[in-house]
Design a protein around this motif. Structure first.
Motif, PDB file in Angstrom:
ATOM      1  N   GLU A   1       0.856  -1.186   0.000  1.00  0.00           N
ATOM      2  CA  GLU A   1       0.000   0.000   0.000  1.00  0.00           C
ATOM      3  C   GLU A   1       0.900   1.246   0.000  1.00  0.00           C
ATOM      4  OE1 GLU A   1      -3.415  -0.018   0.247  1.00  0.00           O
ATOM      5  OE2 GLU A   1      -3.434  -2.227   0.180  1.00  0.00           O
ATOM      6  N   ALA A   2       0.366   2.371  -0.462  1.00  0.00           N
ATOM      7  CA  ALA A   2       1.131   3.620  -0.499  1.00  0.00           C
ATOM      8  C   ALA A   2       1.645   4.000   0.894  1.00  0.00           C
ATOM      9  CB  ALA A   2       0.268   4.747  -1.062  1.00  0.00           C
ATOM     10  N   TRP A   3       0.773   3.871   1.902  1.00  0.00           N
ATOM     11  CA  TRP A   3       1.189   4.274   3.269  1.00  0.00           C
ATOM     12  C   TRP A   3       2.321   3.406   3.788  1.00  0.00           C
ATOM     13  CZ3 TRP A   3       1.296   1.219   7.602  1.00  0.00           C
ATOM     14  CH2 TRP A   3       0.553   0.023   7.573  1.00  0.00           C
ATOM     15  N   GLN A   4       2.324   2.123   3.330  1.00  0.00           N
ATOM     16  CA  GLN A   4       3.394   1.227   3.776  1.00  0.00           C
ATOM     17  C   GLN A   4       4.746   1.643   3.205  1.00  0.00           C
ATOM     18  OE1 GLN A   4       1.242  -2.359   2.542  1.00  0.00           O
ATOM     19  NE2 GLN A   4       1.566  -3.185   4.607  1.00  0.00           N
ATOM     20  N   TRP A   5       4.762   2.009   1.915  1.00  0.00           N
ATOM     21  CA  TRP A   5       6.021   2.484   1.298  1.00  0.00           C
ATOM     22  C   TRP A   5       6.575   3.674   2.072  1.00  0.00           C
ATOM     23  CZ3 TRP A   5       8.543  -0.493  -1.811  1.00  0.00           C
ATOM     24  CH2 TRP A   5       7.896  -1.338  -2.722  1.00  0.00           C
ATOM     25  N   ILE A   6       5.692   4.631   2.297  1.00  0.00           N
ATOM     26  CA  ILE A   6       6.129   5.859   2.968  1.00  0.00           C
ATOM     27  C   ILE A   6       6.596   5.562   4.387  1.00  0.00           C
ATOM     28  CG2 ILE A   6       5.361   8.125   3.830  1.00  0.00           C
ATOM     29  CD1 ILE A   6       3.406   8.094   1.341  1.00  0.00           C
ATOM     30  N   ALA A   7       5.795   4.740   5.088  1.00  0.00           N
ATOM     31  CA  ALA A   7       6.129   4.427   6.480  1.00  0.00           C
ATOM     32  C   ALA A   7       7.459   3.692   6.577  1.00  0.00           C
ATOM     33  CB  ALA A   7       5.017   3.605   7.118  1.00  0.00           C
ATOM     34  N   ILE A   8       7.702   2.761   5.641  1.00  0.00           N
ATOM     35  CA  ILE A   8       8.980   2.010   5.670  1.00  0.00           C
ATOM     36  C   ILE A   8      10.153   2.953   5.408  1.00  0.00           C
ATOM     37  CG2 ILE A   8      10.377   0.276   4.455  1.00  0.00           C
ATOM     38  CD1 ILE A   8       7.737  -1.271   3.988  1.00  0.00           C
ATOM     39  N   LEU A   9       9.972   3.846   4.427  1.00  0.00           N
ATOM     40  CA  LEU A   9      11.034   4.801   4.102  1.00  0.00           C
ATOM     41  C   LEU A   9      11.367   5.670   5.322  1.00  0.00           C
ATOM     42  CD1 LEU A   9      12.891   6.227   2.064  1.00  0.00           C
ATOM     43  CD2 LEU A   9      10.971   7.696   1.458  1.00  0.00           C
ATOM     44  N   VAL A  10      10.344   6.236   5.922  1.00  0.00           N
ATOM     45  CA  VAL A  10      10.552   7.135   7.062  1.00  0.00           C
ATOM     46  C   VAL A  10      11.168   6.386   8.240  1.00  0.00           C
ATOM     47  CG1 VAL A  10       9.387   8.582   8.781  1.00  0.00           C
ATOM     48  CG2 VAL A  10       8.725   8.735   6.373  1.00  0.00           C
ATOM     49  N   ALA A  11      10.622   5.197   8.533  1.00  0.00           N
ATOM     50  CA  ALA A  11      11.106   4.433   9.685  1.00  0.00           C
ATOM     51  C   ALA A  11      12.565   4.024   9.495  1.00  0.00           C
ATOM     52  CB  ALA A  11      10.235   3.196   9.899  1.00  0.00           C
ATOM     53  N   THR A  12      12.881   3.554   8.275  1.00  0.00           N
ATOM     54  CA  THR A  12      14.254   3.095   8.030  1.00  0.00           C
ATOM     55  C   THR A  12      15.233   4.273   8.070  1.00  0.00           C
ATOM     56  OG1 THR A  12      13.289   1.425   6.567  1.00  0.00           O
ATOM     57  CG2 THR A  12      15.684   1.666   6.509  1.00  0.00           C
ATOM     58  N   TRP A  13      14.762   5.395   7.541  1.00  0.00           N
ATOM     59  CA  TRP A  13      15.627   6.569   7.529  1.00  0.00           C
ATOM     60  C   TRP A  13      15.885   7.075   8.955  1.00  0.00           C
ATOM     61  CZ3 TRP A  13      14.708  12.266   7.400  1.00  0.00           C
ATOM     62  CH2 TRP A  13      15.881  12.951   7.038  1.00  0.00           C
ATOM     63  N   LEU A  14      14.828   7.255   9.705  1.00  0.00           N
ATOM     64  CA  LEU A  14      14.987   7.747  11.087  1.00  0.00           C
ATOM     65  C   LEU A  14      15.778   6.759  11.932  1.00  0.00           C
ATOM     66  CD1 LEU A  14      11.497   9.357  11.897  1.00  0.00           C
ATOM     67  CD2 LEU A  14      13.641  10.490  11.256  1.00  0.00           C
ATOM     68  N   GLY A  15      15.527   5.463  11.692  1.00  0.00           N
ATOM     69  CA  GLY A  15      16.255   4.452  12.443  1.00  0.00           C
ATOM     70  C   GLY A  15      17.761   4.519  12.205  1.00  0.00           C
ATOM     71  N   SER A  16      18.163   4.984  11.013  1.00  0.00           N
ATOM     72  CA  SER A  16      19.591   5.030  10.690  1.00  0.00           C
ATOM     73  C   SER A  16      20.333   6.025  11.582  1.00  0.00           C
ATOM     74  CB  SER A  16      19.799   5.366   9.211  1.00  0.00           C
ATOM     75  OG  SER A  16      19.566   6.738   8.960  1.00  0.00           O
ATOM     76  N   PHE A  17      19.610   6.944  12.192  1.00  0.00           N
ATOM     77  CA  PHE A  17      20.242   7.921  13.091  1.00  0.00           C
ATOM     78  C   PHE A  17      20.903   7.229  14.286  1.00  0.00           C
ATOM     79  CE2 PHE A  17      19.041  12.245  11.753  1.00  0.00           C
ATOM     80  CZ  PHE A  17      18.242  11.936  10.667  1.00  0.00           C
ATOM     81  N   VAL A  18      20.295   6.125  14.712  1.00  0.00           N
ATOM     82  CA  VAL A  18      20.859   5.383  15.839  1.00  0.00           C
ATOM     83  C   VAL A  18      22.286   4.942  15.513  1.00  0.00           C
ATOM     84  CG1 VAL A  18      20.615   3.320  17.272  1.00  0.00           C
ATOM     85  CG2 VAL A  18      18.573   4.567  16.519  1.00  0.00           C
ATOM     86  N   PHE A  19      22.460   4.456  14.276  1.00  0.00           N
ATOM     87  CA  PHE A  19      23.766   3.925  13.885  1.00  0.00           C
ATOM     88  C   PHE A  19      24.731   5.041  13.520  1.00  0.00           C
ATOM     89  CE2 PHE A  19      20.466   0.830  13.270  1.00  0.00           C
ATOM     90  CZ  PHE A  19      20.953  -0.191  14.074  1.00  0.00           C
ATOM     91  N   ALA A  20      24.174   6.160  13.078  1.00  0.00           N
ATOM     92  CA  ALA A  20      25.025   7.322  12.832  1.00  0.00           C
ATOM     93  C   ALA A  20      25.670   7.762  14.149  1.00  0.00           C
ATOM     94  CB  ALA A  20      24.207   8.463  12.236  1.00  0.00           C
ATOM     95  N   ALA A  21      24.868   7.772  15.211  1.00  0.00           N
ATOM     96  CA  ALA A  21      25.382   8.153  16.525  1.00  0.00           C
ATOM     97  C   ALA A  21      26.421   7.149  17.002  1.00  0.00           C
ATOM     98  CB  ALA A  21      24.240   8.251  17.535  1.00  0.00           C
ATOM     99  N   LEU A  22      26.165   5.862  16.745  1.00  0.00           N
ATOM    100  CA  LEU A  22      27.132   4.828  17.116  1.00  0.00           C
ATOM    101  C   LEU A  22      28.445   5.045  16.359  1.00  0.00           C
ATOM    102  CD1 LEU A  22      27.918   2.188  18.537  1.00  0.00           C
ATOM    103  CD2 LEU A  22      26.869   0.934  16.656  1.00  0.00           C
TER     104      LEU A  22
END
Lengths: 245, 319
Positions: free
Chosen positions: A128-149
């Motif tokens: 679904e469209a919302w799933q694409w967007i949600a996955i993109l946003v979640a994966t992108w924001l989640g990458s901040f954790v590893f950037a900090a690491l």
């Protein structure tokens, strides 16, 4: 502080070689791993290989770009004495960490988008469209954790030691987090440990959305906790580092 | 040789106000068995331009590191503006240029200067900083592509960008040509006139002589001399005396001359440094000697510096 964040992003965009490989690598790996997969569900999971690895590879690619890129760049900047010079300005510790996370996020975003594009066009993944967007946003924001690491590792290790240390942490996290293969095929005790790793929680955000529901609160809490620890640690190391790199 | 010249504020002629900009109290720092800084007491006051001199390994860089909070003292305390170095830096009161300080790569000169200006409350406008540092014509060049001298000027621009109350410079003019050096010190003087405190470590003694209104000589982590360049020269033995003797030279006799701080004999030529050249020469004539080609001249800061540090080394060796 915003000047530094902007400048770090401009720098990341100018570094075309690093940008190219960071962006190309995850979709290529996705095609190799999920390329010959059928559409049968993975044992113990509701998702098939194409779906699972789209999320796993997007997460893996984002993590590669931010973790390896950041830790090496920072160790190099410490060696050159730039960080020392920066520490003699009024810049607060969080400013440096924020700027490094900003530049890392600039690199990770296109790599995530590309994995999703390849999944949709080559592997015929449909959501679904919302799933694409949600996955993109979640994966992108989640990458901040590893950037900090990555920032924290760049501070803990020096010179030649950075790459092996970053690589080791990265491989262990990627493997045990289930980014290379679904954890359901591993022994139960490994799964029990993996559950608490940031990489596992990270991939779980995307797979939850693919399954049609919101990410688990537990996974969100785990990621938030790691983000706090990594970013706080990185900022603290930036200020307290009285050794000459 | 433990007395130091009195510290006075050169601008007002009196001991400066109660609030020192920099204050070291009994500060010591060891690296293993090596004593880098030993019981250092030091105060800097607003508006002073202070040169930190010393032979290699005298503790100049360690002193600057302690001052900037890059290292912690083993004992004693360091304060800037009445607070810790780190707090003072976070409040934007300090601009610094270190030898070990590198530059950010992958950015243009102008971008880096803008960053330095924006990081400090009340930083100067970018064009003004670049003009003062003489880097306007290389503003659009990448930092990675600069020559050593250009890089040094960029670092100088970064150190002055923040309009800070205290400017700390470690060997600031290394690698600069004569004209950039002049521009550099012109800018520094302008900063000092605005009431800023400038502290620089250097081994160009003529710079200390020309620019600083206070010179601190460090030796093995201690303050060996502290005063104006003129006071330091006076302290080292004000005069250099050179003459030739007709007959054979008896070193033993010459060594007994009053106010002598150093004696050097080559052939029949005698070179003397003396705290009171008149008295020394009077004694030479009193010995029945007849010096020819007599020359009496004042010491440069460089010779004064060498005399002071040599004397300290000899004294320590004798102990």
């Amino acid at each position: 502080m915003t000047t530094l964040i902007k400048l770090e992003i401009v720098r990341a965009l100018r570094n075309k070689k690093f940008m190219f490989f960071s962006v190309i690598y995850p979709p290529a790996l996705y095609l190799i791993i999920a390329g010959g997969a059928d559409s049968k569900p993975i044992p113990g999971m509701k998702l098939n290989m194409s779906l699972y690895f789209m999320v796993a590879m997007a997460a893996f690619g984002a993590m590669t770009a931010v973790l390896i890129g950041n830790s090496e760049a920072i160790a190099k900047e410490r060696e050159k004495g730039w960080v020392r010079q920066l520490r003699l300005t009024a810049l607060p510790g969080r400013g440096y960490v924020a700027a490094k996370m900003g530049s890392a996020a600039t690199v990770s975003l296109p790599s995530i988008v590309l994995v999703m594009l390849v999944a949709a066009t080559v592997k015929g993944v449909r959501l679904e469209a919302w799933q694409w967007i949600a996955i993109l946003v979640a994966t992108w924001l989640g990458s901040f954790v590893f950037a900090a690491l990555g920032v924290a590792i760049g501070y803990l290790a020096t010179g030649d030691a950075v790459r092996p240390i970053a690589m080791m942490i990265y491989f262990v996290l990627a493997f045990l987090g289930g980014l290379w293969m679904p954890l359901t095929i591993l022994p139960q005790w490994v799964q029990n440990i993996a559950e608490w790793l940031p990489t596992h929680a990270y991939a779980a955000l995307g797979t939850a959305i693919e399954g049609g529901h919101a990410p688990d609160v537990k996974d969100l809490a785990i990621l938030a906790g790691y983000l706090l620890v990594f970013a706080g640690g990185a900022g603290w190391l930036y200020r307290k580092d009285t050794r000459t790199a | 040789m433990t007395s130091t010249a009195t510290i006075t504020d050169r601008a007002t002629g009196r001991r400066a106000g109660p609030e020192p900009v920099v204050s070291f109290r009994k500060v010591s720092k060891n690296y293993g068995a090596v004593r880098a800084v030993a019981d250092l007491d030091l105060e800097l006051y607003p508006g002073e331009t202070v040169a930190l001199l010393g032979p290699n390994g005298a503790g100049k860089s360690s002193t600057l590191d302690l001052l900037l909070g890059l290292r912690n003292a083993d004992t004693g305390s360091v304060s800037l503006f009445g607070t810790s170095p780190q707090r003072a830096i976070e409040q934007g009161k300090v601009g610094a240029m270190l030898q070990s300080g590198g530059l950010m790569t992958g950015v243009k000169v102008r971008e880096l200067v803008k960053l330095a200006s924006d990081l400090h409350p009340g930083g100067y406008p970018v064009e003004q900083i670049m003009d003062a540092a003489g880097i306007t014509e290389i503003a659009d060049r990448m930092v990675d592509k600069l020559s050593g001298g250009q890089e040094q000027r960029v670092r100088f621009a970064l150190a002055t960008a923040g309009a800070n109350d205290l400017i700390v410079l470690d060997e600031p003019t290394t690698g600069m040509d004569v004209s950039s050096r002049q521009t550099f010190w012109g800018t520094m003087r302008a900063q000092a006139r605005q009431g800023r405190t400038v502290l620089f470590a250097t081994h160009y003694l003529e710079e200390a002589d020309e620019v600083a209104d206070r010179v601190i000589v460090l030796h093995r982590g201690r303050v060996l001399a502290d005063g104006t360049a003129a006071e330091i020269k006076a302290r080292a033995g004000a005069r250099r005396v050179v003459f030739d003797l007709d007959g054979p030279v008896d070193r033993g006799v010459l060594r007994g001359l009053p106010h002598l701080t150093s004696l050097e004999v080559s052939g029949r030529t005698v070179r003397i440094q003396s705290g009171d050249a008149d008295a020394t020469m009077h004694a030479v004539y009193g010995l029945g000697l007849y010096p020819r080609n007599l020359e009496v001249a004042g010491l440069g800061l460089e010779q004064a510096f060498i005399a002071i540090t040599d004397a300290a080394t000899a004294e320590e060796a004798a102990r």
